[in-house]
Enzyme design. Structure first.
Site, PDB file in Angstrom:
ATOM      1  CD  GLU A  95      -2.782   1.504   0.468  1.00  0.00           C
ATOM      2  OE1 GLU A  95      -2.405   1.558  -0.709  1.00  0.00           O
ATOM      3  OE2 GLU A  95      -3.926   1.808   0.828  1.00  0.00           O
ATOM      4  CG  ASP A  96      -0.905   4.882  -1.383  1.00  0.00           C
ATOM      5  OD1 ASP A  96      -1.518   4.305  -0.461  1.00  0.00           O
ATOM      6  OD2 ASP A  96      -1.457   5.717  -2.133  1.00  0.00           O
ATOM      7  CG  ASP A  99      -4.301   9.297   7.107  1.00  0.00           C
ATOM      8  OD1 ASP A  99      -3.752   9.669   8.155  1.00  0.00           O
ATOM      9  OD2 ASP A  99      -5.123  10.001   6.490  1.00  0.00           O
ATOM     10  CG  PHE A 148      -2.682  15.724   1.095  1.00  0.00           C
ATOM     11  CD1 PHE A 148      -3.603  14.760   1.489  1.00  0.00           C
ATOM     12  CD2 PHE A 148      -2.404  15.851  -0.258  1.00  0.00           C
ATOM     13  CE1 PHE A 148      -4.243  13.947   0.553  1.00  0.00           C
ATOM     14  CE2 PHE A 148      -3.040  15.050  -1.204  1.00  0.00           C
ATOM     15  CZ  PHE A 148      -3.953  14.098  -0.789  1.00  0.00           C
ATOM     16  NE  ARG A 161      -3.377   8.132  -9.181  1.00  0.00           N
ATOM     17  CZ  ARG A 161      -3.907   7.798  -8.008  1.00  0.00           C
ATOM     18  NH1 ARG A 161      -3.138   7.387  -7.027  1.00  0.00           N
ATOM     19  NH2 ARG A 161      -5.201   7.874  -7.809  1.00  0.00           N
TER      20      ARG A 161
HETATM   21  P1  IMP Z   1      -6.510   5.180   5.362  1.00  0.00           P
HETATM   22  O1  IMP Z   1      -7.615   4.209   5.011  1.00  0.00           O
HETATM   23  O2  IMP Z   1      -7.029   6.397   6.084  1.00  0.00           O
HETATM   24  O3  IMP Z   1      -5.366   4.550   6.093  1.00  0.00           O
HETATM   25  O4  IMP Z   1      -6.026   5.833   4.035  1.00  0.00           O
HETATM   26  C1  IMP Z   1      -5.251   5.274   3.162  1.00  0.00           C
HETATM   27  C2  IMP Z   1      -5.479   5.867   1.792  1.00  0.00           C
HETATM   28  O5  IMP Z   1      -5.723   7.289   1.842  1.00  0.00           O
HETATM   29  C3  IMP Z   1      -4.216   5.732   1.007  1.00  0.00           C
HETATM   30  O6  IMP Z   1      -4.234   4.540   0.282  1.00  0.00           O
HETATM   31  C4  IMP Z   1      -4.226   6.944   0.107  1.00  0.00           C
HETATM   32  O7  IMP Z   1      -4.916   6.631  -1.078  1.00  0.00           O
HETATM   33  C5  IMP Z   1      -5.004   7.983   0.847  1.00  0.00           C
HETATM   34  N1  IMP Z   1      -4.109   8.989   1.511  1.00  0.00           N
HETATM   35  C6  IMP Z   1      -3.901   9.163   2.830  1.00  0.00           C
HETATM   36  N2  IMP Z   1      -3.051  10.171   3.069  1.00  0.00           N
HETATM   37  C7  IMP Z   1      -2.681  10.653   1.857  1.00  0.00           C
HETATM   38  C8  IMP Z   1      -1.782  11.700   1.424  1.00  0.00           C
HETATM   39  O8  IMP Z   1      -1.122  12.408   2.211  1.00  0.00           O
HETATM   40  N3  IMP Z   1      -1.679  11.880   0.085  1.00  0.00           N
HETATM   41  C9  IMP Z   1      -2.362  11.128  -0.839  1.00  0.00           C
HETATM   42  N4  IMP Z   1      -3.203  10.137  -0.479  1.00  0.00           N
HETATM   43  C10 IMP Z   1      -3.362   9.904   0.857  1.00  0.00           C
HETATM   44 MG    MG Z   2      -4.275   4.112  -1.659  1.00  0.00          MG
END
Ligand code: IMP
Ligand code: MG
Length: 172
Positions: A95-96, A99, A148, A161
């Site tokens: 995963e990228d 958060d 962000f 991207r």
């Molecule tokens: P989570 O479900 O809140 O953990 O979010 C994960 C997803 O939110 C990641 O796969 C990203 O697609 C997106 N995301 C969270 N923070 C960022 C950021 O700083 N930049 C771009 N995408 C983000």
């Molecule tokens: Mg993602």
């Protein structure tokens, strides 16, 4: 105008991803890894990471979306059934960024429900301030503050991207 300031350089990313790949290769020695890359953000990280893993891999993708603009909508949109074989597999989710943790929590549970043997998680970035789901990662390239970020696969409304480095985005 959007402003992007450098946070992690292309060179630093390259070095760290190679280290992570070497560590994963050691930990999975003798196994085939069922890699599951989370679309779209993890595509760039995945393509670099798998090239520094020297165990056999089986490459798969799954779609997940939770962010709109700069905010998580707390509702993770993923398919109910993966399009690949999960039963008995040793899965590595790639995963990228983690958060809130909602995306990885949902995917990990989905794979266990479908009968996989084990799930490990590799993330390019960990931003832990807003974490609310009970999920931990096994491999992390970088921990970052609650900013962000874009580039290296990560987007803002589908833009940026393709940047080869990671930058902090500010909207002006
Ligand atoms: P989570 O479900 O809140 O953990 O979010 C994960 C997803 O939110 C990641 O796969 C990203 O697609 C997106 N995301 C969270 N923070 C960022 C950021 O700083 N930049 C771009 N995408 C983000
Ligand atoms: Mg993602």
């Amino acid at each position: 105008m959007d402003k992007i300031s450098l946070l992690i350089s292309e060179n630093d990313i390259k070095k760290r991803v190679a280290e992570l790949g070497a560590q994963i290769s050691q930990d999975f020695k003798g196994q085939t890894i069922t890699v599951v890359s989370v679309l779209k953000g993890a595509v760039v990280f995945t393509s670099d990471l798998i090239r520094s893993i020297d165990c056999p891999i089986d490459l798969n993708f799954i779609r997940a979306k939770s962010y709109i603009g700069m905010h998580s909508n707390n509702n993770v949109d993923t398919p109910d059934n993966p399009e690949f074989d999960v039963k008995g597999k040793n899965i590595l989710i790639v995963e990228d960024i983690i958060d809130t943790g909602n995306t990885l929590f949902k995917l990990k549970n989905l794979f266990y429900e479908k009968g996989c043997n084990d799930v490990k998680i590799a993330v390019f970035l960990d931003k832990d301030v807003k974490r609310n789901a009970d999920v931990s990662t096994d491999y992390t390239c970088f921990n970052i503050d609650d900013k962000f970020v874009v580039g290296y696969g990560l987007d803002y409304d589908e833009k940026y991207r393709q940047l080869p480095y990671l930058g902090v985005l500010t909207l002006e």
